[in-house]
Write a protein that holds these residues in place. Structure first.
Motif, mmCIF file in Angstrom:
data_model
loop_
_atom_site.group_PDB
_atom_site.id
_atom_site.type_symbol
_atom_site.label_atom_id
_atom_site.label_comp_id
_atom_site.label_asym_id
_atom_site.label_seq_id
_atom_site.Cartn_x
_atom_site.Cartn_y
_atom_site.Cartn_z
ATOM 1 N N SER A 71 0.932 -1.201 0.144
ATOM 2 C CA SER A 71 -0.043 -0.138 0.145
ATOM 3 C C SER A 71 0.856 1.219 -0.038
ATOM 4 O O SER A 71 0.653 2.256 -0.584
ATOM 5 N N GLU A 72 2.185 1.048 0.714
ATOM 6 C CA GLU A 72 2.953 2.339 0.850
ATOM 7 C C GLU A 72 3.895 2.375 -0.322
ATOM 8 O O GLU A 72 4.755 1.392 -0.189
ATOM 9 N N MET A 73 3.747 3.091 -1.247
ATOM 10 C CA MET A 73 4.846 3.320 -2.369
ATOM 11 C C MET A 73 5.177 4.862 -2.400
ATOM 12 O O MET A 73 4.511 5.631 -2.357
ATOM 13 N N ALA A 74 6.468 5.022 -2.683
ATOM 14 C CA ALA A 74 7.066 6.373 -2.840
ATOM 15 C C ALA A 74 7.340 6.480 -4.238
ATOM 16 O O ALA A 74 7.218 5.475 -5.124
ATOM 17 N N THR A 75 7.311 7.760 -4.963
ATOM 18 C CA THR A 75 7.522 7.990 -6.208
ATOM 19 C C THR A 75 9.120 8.068 -6.319
ATOM 20 O O THR A 75 9.767 8.355 -5.515
ATOM 21 N N VAL A 76 9.514 7.676 -7.666
ATOM 22 C CA VAL A 76 10.885 7.874 -8.135
ATOM 23 C C VAL A 76 11.326 9.345 -8.121
ATOM 24 O O VAL A 76 10.604 10.300 -8.347
ATOM 25 N N PRO A 77 12.751 9.314 -7.533
ATOM 26 C CA PRO A 77 13.472 10.657 -7.471
ATOM 27 C C PRO A 77 13.384 11.437 -8.804
ATOM 28 O O PRO A 77 13.372 10.584 -9.808
ATOM 29 N N LEU A 78 13.021 12.684 -8.757
ATOM 30 C CA LEU A 78 12.794 13.508 -9.792
ATOM 31 C C LEU A 78 14.261 13.410 -10.674
ATOM 32 O O LEU A 78 15.296 13.287 -10.246
ATOM 33 N N GLY A 79 13.892 13.187 -12.184
ATOM 34 C CA GLY A 79 14.963 13.138 -13.026
ATOM 35 C C GLY A 79 15.933 11.973 -13.051
ATOM 36 O O GLY A 79 16.861 11.885 -13.951
ATOM 37 N N PHE A 80 15.241 10.923 -12.256
ATOM 38 C CA PHE A 80 16.036 9.755 -12.300
ATOM 39 C C PHE A 80 15.403 8.652 -13.280
ATOM 40 O O PHE A 80 14.082 8.443 -13.099
ATOM 41 N N ASN A 81 15.914 8.128 -14.347
ATOM 42 C CA ASN A 81 15.506 7.246 -15.096
ATOM 43 C C ASN A 81 16.215 5.869 -14.995
ATOM 44 O O ASN A 81 17.617 6.073 -15.114
ATOM 45 N N GLY A 119 9.091 -1.790 -11.174
ATOM 46 C CA GLY A 119 8.183 -0.615 -10.245
ATOM 47 C C GLY A 119 8.884 0.619 -10.851
ATOM 48 O O GLY A 119 8.149 1.665 -10.796
ATOM 49 N N CYS A 120 10.208 0.842 -10.653
ATOM 50 C CA CYS A 120 10.630 2.024 -10.990
ATOM 51 C C CYS A 120 10.594 2.653 -12.169
ATOM 52 O O CYS A 120 10.131 3.763 -12.510
ATOM 53 N N ARG A 121 10.302 1.571 -13.305
ATOM 54 C CA ARG A 121 9.749 2.206 -14.653
ATOM 55 C C ARG A 121 8.519 2.486 -14.696
ATOM 56 O O ARG A 121 8.102 3.550 -15.300
ATOM 57 N N ALA A 122 7.605 2.025 -13.824
ATOM 58 C CA ALA A 122 6.258 2.418 -13.619
ATOM 59 C C ALA A 122 6.198 3.602 -12.692
ATOM 60 O O ALA A 122 5.036 4.292 -12.593
ATOM 61 N N GLY A 123 7.402 4.106 -12.032
ATOM 62 C CA GLY A 123 7.244 5.292 -11.507
ATOM 63 C C GLY A 123 7.044 4.998 -9.762
ATOM 64 O O GLY A 123 6.727 6.288 -9.085
ATOM 65 N N LEU A 124 7.059 3.910 -9.396
ATOM 66 C CA LEU A 124 6.753 3.716 -7.912
ATOM 67 C C LEU A 124 8.032 2.720 -7.357
ATOM 68 O O LEU A 124 8.312 1.706 -8.133
ATOM 69 N N VAL A 125 8.281 2.985 -6.273
ATOM 70 C CA VAL A 125 9.550 2.327 -5.589
ATOM 71 C C VAL A 125 9.205 2.355 -4.113
ATOM 72 O O VAL A 125 8.327 3.129 -3.535
ATOM 73 N N PRO A 126 9.586 1.359 -3.433
ATOM 74 C CA PRO A 126 9.210 0.993 -1.920
ATOM 75 C C PRO A 126 9.763 2.493 -1.209
ATOM 76 O O PRO A 126 10.939 2.722 -1.490
ATOM 77 N N PRO A 127 9.295 2.781 -0.114
ATOM 78 C CA PRO A 127 9.626 3.924 0.581
ATOM 79 C C PRO A 127 11.128 3.876 0.996
ATOM 80 O O PRO A 127 11.171 2.846 1.439
ATOM 81 N N GLY A 128 11.808 4.676 1.062
ATOM 82 C CA GLY A 128 13.189 4.666 1.788
ATOM 83 C C GLY A 128 14.136 4.042 0.643
ATOM 84 O O GLY A 128 15.376 3.893 1.001
ATOM 85 N N SER A 129 13.804 3.687 -0.663
ATOM 86 C CA SER A 129 14.749 3.448 -1.487
ATOM 87 C C SER A 129 15.637 4.456 -1.874
ATOM 88 O O SER A 129 15.152 5.419 -2.349
#
Length: 325
Positions: A2-12, A55-65
């Motif tokens: 349920s808890e997902m963080a978004t990927v840092p800006l400008g990081f691909n 997940g990162c490609r979809a823009g979501l990563v576990p919090p604290g990554s």
């Protein structure tokens, strides 16, 4: 989840960390993904890395990554999953297995070169290993049938054996060092057959070429030939230093009395020395040419060139495609 963080800006996560237009940038990239330590990573950790990357490609990563974790996940992902299909590759075919696998086989080919049965056995083992590697790293957009794989395997093994056994008989009268170079000649000859045969679909049907912005422009056979030729050069370069320089070293060493006393250790020593060469040569050889290969518009087949000019005028001087490994 349920808890997902978004990927840092400008990081691909798919952008290479190093400039792929320079040799040094490509070398760092391949040192990273051919790292033999990744072979020891357990399956579940590889699957976790895949989930993280997707997940990162979809823009979501576990919090604290943090970025370090994401980059490490990407390294594991690149080392174990096919770039086109995203499927997990078999262990033996991975580029990260090239050092341990190649080191054992090259060491044995260089050590047991004196008798025909030994030559036949080790060259056959080596071509079987190559067939697995070439099949595993094929361009997944050009599927290859089991029949084509078998024909490629048999032809390459035949070429390697014919070269090795033929030269072996010929070098009986030659200086002893020449006999030690026979395994390299056999490996080089087989590579010139194995890779084009394994990837014949691409030569027959062409590979997809794109413009600078990845828009598809059509299929080119000439692009396929250029890409495959570069892969052949890379593979031969990968084997060359170890298989050319090592025999000279061993030839010198074996003259010493202490080396004659430790005959039993010659094999393991060759294997270790091969590993030293391959640790550096696998990434260097992969880095020789950009992974995203380019071809000048003027070098394309006339029909394809005309259709591109008709659509885009002179806006596309070069086309690009993935050359495979």
């Amino acid at each position: 989840h349920s808890e997902m963080a978004t990927v840092p800006l400008g990081f691909n996560i798919d952008t290479p960390r190093w400039d792929q237009n320079t040799f040094v940038g490509r070398l760092k990239h391949f040192l990273n993904i051919t790292d033999p330590r990744t072979v020891l990573v357990p399956e579940e950790e590889l699957d976790r890395a895949k989930t993280l990357v997707e997940g990162c490609r979809a823009g979501l990563v576990p919090p604290g990554s943090n970025q370090e974790q994401l980059l490490y996940a990407k390294k594991l992902y690149d080392s174990a999953f096919h770039p086109d299909s995203g499927e997990k590759m078999n262990l033996i075919g991975r580029m990260s297995f090239q050092v341990p696998g190649g080191m054992a086989l090259t060491g044995c080919m260089l050590q047991f070169y004196r008798t025909v049965p030994a030559v036949v056995f080790w060259q056959w083992m080596n071509q079987s290993f190559n067939a697995i590697v070439n099949y595993t790293n094929r361009n997944a957009a050009s599927p290859i049938s089991l029949r084509q794989i078998s024909v490629a395997y048999v032809t390459a093994t035949g070429t390697a054996l014919a070269t090795a056994v033929g030269l072996n008989l010929y070098t009986k009268r030659a200086p002893p060092l020449l006999a030690r170079w026979v395994p390299f000649a056999a490996v080089a000859a087989a590579n010139c057959v194995n890779i084009p045969m394994m990837r014949q679909q691409e030569i027959i049907n062409g590979v997809t070429v794109t413009d600078g912005d990845n828009n598809e422009l059509g299929c080119s056979r000439r692009a396929a030939v250029k890409g495959i030729a570069q892969v052949v050069v890379s593979r031969i370069t990968m084997a060359a230093p170890g298989m050319i320089i090592l025999p000279i070293i061993m030839e010198r060493l074996e003259k010493f009395p202490f080396m004659q006393r430790i005959r039993v250790l010659h094999g393991p020593l060759q294997v270790l020395l091969c590993g030293g060469f391959l640790l550096f040569m696998v990434p260097s050889a992969c880095a020789l040419f950009p992974q995203r290969c380019s071809l000048a518009l003027t070098d394309l087949e006339p029909e394809l060139r005309d259709s591109i000019v008709a659509k885009h005028g002179d806006k596309v001087p070069y086309v690009y495609f993935n050359k495979g490994l």
